[in-house]
Design an enzyme around this catalytic site. Structure first.
Site, PDB file in Angstrom:
ATOM      1  N   GLN A 171       0.763  -1.066  -0.011  1.00 34.56           N
ATOM      2  CA  GLN A 171       0.023   0.049  -0.126  1.00 34.56           C
ATOM      3  C   GLN A 171       0.654   1.202   0.027  1.00 34.56           C
ATOM      4  O   GLN A 171       0.434   2.504   0.523  1.00 34.56           O
ATOM      5  CB  GLN A 171      -1.020  -0.081   1.045  1.00 34.56           C
ATOM      6  CG  GLN A 171      -2.180  -0.772   0.891  1.00 34.56           C
ATOM      7  CD  GLN A 171      -1.943  -2.382   1.504  1.00 34.56           C
ATOM      8  OE1 GLN A 171      -0.901  -2.610   2.278  1.00 34.56           O
ATOM      9  NE2 GLN A 171      -3.088  -3.132   1.469  1.00 34.56           N
ATOM     10  N   HIS A 172       2.101   1.005  -0.627  1.00 35.42           N
ATOM     11  CA  HIS A 172       2.707   2.352  -0.783  1.00 35.42           C
ATOM     12  C   HIS A 172       2.296   3.409  -1.364  1.00 35.42           C
ATOM     13  O   HIS A 172       2.284   4.420  -1.392  1.00 35.42           O
ATOM     14  CB  HIS A 172       4.402   1.973  -1.178  1.00 35.42           C
ATOM     15  CG  HIS A 172       4.443   1.638  -2.571  1.00 35.42           C
ATOM     16  ND1 HIS A 172       3.773   0.326  -3.107  1.00 35.42           N
ATOM     17  CD2 HIS A 172       4.992   2.442  -3.744  1.00 35.42           C
ATOM     18  CE1 HIS A 172       3.985   0.737  -4.374  1.00 35.42           C
ATOM     19  NE2 HIS A 172       4.756   1.820  -4.852  1.00 35.42           N
ATOM     20  N   LYS A 207      -3.831  -2.662  -7.096  1.00 35.93           N
ATOM     21  CA  LYS A 207      -4.361  -2.845  -8.296  1.00 35.93           C
ATOM     22  C   LYS A 207      -3.890  -4.233  -8.819  1.00 35.93           C
ATOM     23  O   LYS A 207      -2.703  -4.574  -8.692  1.00 35.93           O
ATOM     24  CB  LYS A 207      -3.906  -1.797  -9.501  1.00 35.93           C
ATOM     25  CG  LYS A 207      -4.669  -1.838 -10.694  1.00 35.93           C
ATOM     26  CD  LYS A 207      -5.495  -1.084 -10.623  1.00 35.93           C
ATOM     27  CE  LYS A 207      -6.579  -1.282 -12.069  1.00 35.93           C
ATOM     28  NZ  LYS A 207      -7.207  -2.565 -12.299  1.00 35.93           N
ATOM     29  N   LYS A 239     -10.277   8.095 -16.016  1.00 38.87           N
ATOM     30  CA  LYS A 239     -11.536   8.681 -16.803  1.00 38.87           C
ATOM     31  C   LYS A 239     -12.836   8.577 -15.679  1.00 38.87           C
ATOM     32  O   LYS A 239     -13.454   9.574 -15.743  1.00 38.87           O
ATOM     33  CB  LYS A 239     -11.504   7.809 -17.890  1.00 38.87           C
ATOM     34  CG  LYS A 239     -13.010   8.031 -18.642  1.00 38.87           C
ATOM     35  CD  LYS A 239     -13.222   6.973 -19.891  1.00 38.87           C
ATOM     36  CE  LYS A 239     -14.588   7.160 -20.386  1.00 38.87           C
ATOM     37  NZ  LYS A 239     -14.846   6.218 -21.312  1.00 38.87           N
ATOM     38  N   ASP A 249       5.788   3.526 -13.973  1.00 39.81           N
ATOM     39  CA  ASP A 249       5.209   4.858 -13.408  1.00 39.81           C
ATOM     40  C   ASP A 249       3.765   5.178 -13.251  1.00 39.81           C
ATOM     41  O   ASP A 249       3.193   6.178 -13.471  1.00 39.81           O
ATOM     42  CB  ASP A 249       5.941   5.950 -13.853  1.00 39.81           C
ATOM     43  CG  ASP A 249       7.327   6.087 -13.709  1.00 39.81           C
ATOM     44  OD1 ASP A 249       7.965   6.077 -12.756  1.00 39.81           O
ATOM     45  OD2 ASP A 249       8.019   6.041 -14.861  1.00 39.81           O
ATOM     46  N   LYS A 305      -3.990  -8.952  -6.402  1.00 40.30           N
ATOM     47  CA  LYS A 305      -4.185 -10.086  -7.215  1.00 40.30           C
ATOM     48  C   LYS A 305      -5.254 -10.683  -6.438  1.00 40.30           C
ATOM     49  O   LYS A 305      -5.220 -10.842  -5.282  1.00 40.30           O
ATOM     50  CB  LYS A 305      -3.053 -10.925  -7.659  1.00 40.30           C
ATOM     51  CG  LYS A 305      -3.221 -11.554  -8.952  1.00 40.30           C
ATOM     52  CD  LYS A 305      -2.923 -10.603 -10.076  1.00 40.30           C
ATOM     53  CE  LYS A 305      -3.276 -11.270 -11.487  1.00 40.30           C
ATOM     54  NZ  LYS A 305      -2.798 -10.321 -12.546  1.00 40.30           N
ATOM     55  N   SER A 361     -14.767  11.492 -20.957  1.00 41.20           N
ATOM     56  CA  SER A 361     -14.068  10.788 -21.617  1.00 41.20           C
ATOM     57  C   SER A 361     -12.761  11.598 -22.239  1.00 41.20           C
ATOM     58  O   SER A 361     -12.714  12.865 -22.357  1.00 41.20           O
ATOM     59  CB  SER A 361     -14.637  10.127 -22.786  1.00 41.20           C
ATOM     60  OG  SER A 361     -15.232  11.361 -23.507  1.00 41.20           O
ATOM     61  N   SER A 386      -5.615   0.385 -17.552  1.00 42.35           N
ATOM     62  CA  SER A 386      -6.407   0.313 -16.589  1.00 42.35           C
ATOM     63  C   SER A 386      -6.326   1.663 -15.834  1.00 42.35           C
ATOM     64  O   SER A 386      -7.375   2.241 -15.355  1.00 42.35           O
ATOM     65  CB  SER A 386      -5.855  -0.750 -15.743  1.00 42.35           C
ATOM     66  OG  SER A 386      -6.729  -1.907 -16.210  1.00 42.35           O
ATOM     67  N   ARG A 414       9.280   5.097 -22.756  1.00 41.38           N
ATOM     68  CA  ARG A 414       9.896   5.879 -21.537  1.00 41.38           C
ATOM     69  C   ARG A 414      10.634   5.011 -20.728  1.00 41.38           C
ATOM     70  O   ARG A 414      11.628   4.800 -20.032  1.00 41.38           O
ATOM     71  CB  ARG A 414       9.013   6.680 -20.840  1.00 41.38           C
ATOM     72  CG  ARG A 414       9.855   7.685 -19.715  1.00 41.38           C
ATOM     73  CD  ARG A 414       8.856   8.542 -19.091  1.00 41.38           C
ATOM     74  NE  ARG A 414       7.574   7.698 -18.217  1.00 41.38           N
ATOM     75  CZ  ARG A 414       6.567   8.534 -17.855  1.00 41.38           C
ATOM     76  NH1 ARG A 414       6.703   9.847 -17.774  1.00 41.38           N
ATOM     77  NH2 ARG A 414       5.773   7.689 -17.199  1.00 41.38           N
TER      78      ARG A 414
END
Length: 558
Positions: free
Chosen positions: A141-142, A147, A444, A176, A183, A450, A438, A516
């Site tokens: 949770q840094h 996700k 969004k 980044d 998961k 959008s 994602s 990048r």
């Protein structure tokens, strides 16, 4: 035009001081990989003595513990970057205190913070009852929210979700994306359930996660994974928004990978495969690396094999095919096919949709043996973990292994590939396209608008006025008024002149993110004299970024 590391495009983004001389960088990289010392040692190119953080993690079996695999790769990166982390600390502490601080934070980063194991009953359509098992792991949770995808598979285990959650932390850091890793897995074979039963399972699993605080727009945001897709994500969003998120205007941001009508984003379905393509593109167009491998830059004369013809495999195949590479083999769990003259991805997709399998495809023959050992330039393992092992690694013929799946290469296989001068483009970079898009979808949903909607007409009008201004200036210069010197846009500019669509913006953002991140990995590989060990370079980048967050946030509650 093919690139060499450090040329104009990169210098304009990172600044000349960040990279130094392009020629020197390329020469150093080429010399290291061939086992030749550089003519003059440069700063950052000194060989590093690796500390063995965890000998236990270096499992030498063909089927190592997945979580220990990831921990072993983490340890390899941590041993290399530790001295730099100590050196960069700007605190009034002794050298020993700084080193203790660094090692302490590295120990904080490594383990999985939370693992939720749950079971719940469902009533099946035939009236029988069944207890379903599921898991959700939150590695770090840094950054919040956490996700990570939800997969449906009978192979799901606590070890697997912990490993995949930790990979998600490092993956997000590499590209980044400001998320922690997570998961989930539900221990079922979805083919054995009706659509109605799958909806029951998905909605009940969502409620169980919600009751334990393991889902929410700012807490933990799932996404599609193996055997899940838009449909399941829509069920999750609807369940959350209709219950615990009823008063939350951002409720639909609790999950990504949704259909467009439910707040999804254009380009999400193909995002992971498109990211695989861009990742390969960044390395295959790098002349220095291709010289090391004895290959020419570009896709034009390259052949490739895909293991796994699911979402990732299909879209990877589509984009590589579109840019000139030739697919000669495709493998699935029930068999493999081969055609040295090439396999068309659209034709194969249509055949599989109609017949449920790639076997029997009329424009290819059945491939006997392991498709992983087939003759090709690029191998894309896009199925499940631990496919490339100590046993089959010596027989792999590809010069580039592009990890479309999570954890397809065991540590021992990785070592063999380095010894054989085979480039492995690692999973924590290469398949990060999905989480990148994602992230765009999540933004969004939080913005409730959008991409492109606020600027679409403004950009179109600006382009029109620009062309008219150029035309009028030319007419005044040459004394011809009335449109006798028309300014006609090129076909490429004409496609862009009306403004960028949401899909255009998503594709552009993904391509830039992958480019990048690839440059960062290349610079790190050179800085620490890693040669073709791109995996360790990627882990070093991830560890540095996660460490910085923990260090600057402070560790008060310890």
């Amino acid at each position: 035009m093919y690139r060499r590391l450090g040329e104009a495009l990169l210098l304009s983004r990172a600044g000349p001081a960040a990279l130094g001389s392009a020629a020197a960088d390329s020469a150093a990289l080429l010399g290291w990989a061939r086992g030749q010392p550089s003519a003059a040692p440069q700063p950052g190119l000194t060989p590093v003595a690796r500390r063995h953080y965890s000998e236990a993690a270096a499992d030498r079996e063909d089927d190592p513990n997945f979580f220990k695999m990831v921990e072993g790769f983490f340890d390899r990166g941590a041993s290399i970057v530790e001295d730099k982390l100590v050196e960069d600390l700007k605190t009034r502490e002794s050298e020993e205190q700084k080193r203790n601080r660094v090692r302490g934070i590295l120990r904080i980063i490594k383990p999985c913070n939370h693992v939720l194991s749950l079971s719940f009953p469902i009533r099946r359509d035939d009236g029988s009852w069944e207890v379903i098992e599921g898991y959700r792991a939150q590695h770090s949770q840094h950054r919040t929210p956490c996700k990570g995808g939800i997969r449906y598979s009978t192979d799901v285990s606590v070890d697997e979700v912990k490993a995949l959650a930790s990979l998600m932390t490092y993956k997000c850091a590499v590209v980044d994306v400001p998320f922690g890793g997570a998961k989930a897995g539900v221990k079922i074979n979805p083919k054995n359930y009706t659509d109605n039963e799958l909806e029951k399972i998905t909605r009940r699993f969502t409620m169980e996660l919600a009751k334990k605080g393991f889902i929410g727009p700012g807490i933990d945001v799932p996404a599609p994974d193996m055997s899940t897709g838009e449909r399941e994500m829509s069920w999750i969003a609807d369940t959350y928004a209709s219950t615990i998120g009823h008063y939350d205007i951002n409720a639909h941001a609790c999950v990504t990978g949704k259909p467009i009508s439910q707040g999804g984003i254009h380009g999400r379905i193909s995002a992971t495969g498109r990211g695989v393509f861009h990742g390969i593109e960044n390395f295959i167009n790098e002349a220095s690396y291709m010289s090391i491998l004895g290959m020419t830059p570009g896709f034009g004369d390259k052949t490739f094999v895909v293991q796994g013809f699911g979402n990732v495999g299909l879209h990877s195949m589509r984009y590589l095919h579109r840019f000139g590479a030739k697919c000669v083999g495709v493998g699935e769990s029930d068999g493999s096919i081969w055609n040295p003259d090439g396999i068309d991805p659209k034709e194969l997709e249509d055949f599989k949709l109609q017949h449920g399998s790639i076997l029997g495809f009329p424009k290819a023959k059945v491939y006997e043996g392991s498709i992983l050992e087939a003759d090709c330039d690029i191998l894309i393992p896009a199925a499940s973990e631990k496919q490339l092992t100590k046993s089959n690694a010596p027989r792999v013929k590809a010069k580039i292994i592009a990890e479309g799946a999570n954890g397809p290469t065991t540590p021992e296989a990785d070592k063999i590939f380095l010894e054989r001068n085979i480039m492995v483009i690692p999973d924590l970079y290469l398949n990060a396209g999905g989480v990148t898009v994602s992230y765009f979808e999540w933004l969004k949903n939080l913005n409730h608008v959008s991409y492109g909607r606020l600027t679409f007409k403004y950009e179109r009008d600006s382009n029109y006025h620009l062309l008219m201004s150029v035309q009028e200036s030319l007419e005044r210069k040459f004394g011809k008024h009335g449109g006798t010197i028309p300014v006609v846009p090129t076909a490429e500019f004409q496609d862009r002149i009306s403004g960028a669509s949401e899909k255009d913006i998503v594709h552009s953002g993904l391509a830039y993110t992958m480019e990048r991140s690839a440059r960062q990995i290349m610079r790190t590989a050179m800085k620490y004299n890693l040669g073709l060990d791109l995996r360790t370079a990627a882990y070093v980048n991830a560890i540095e970024k996660v460490f910085k967050v923990y260090n600057e946030a402070g560790v008060t509650f310890t």
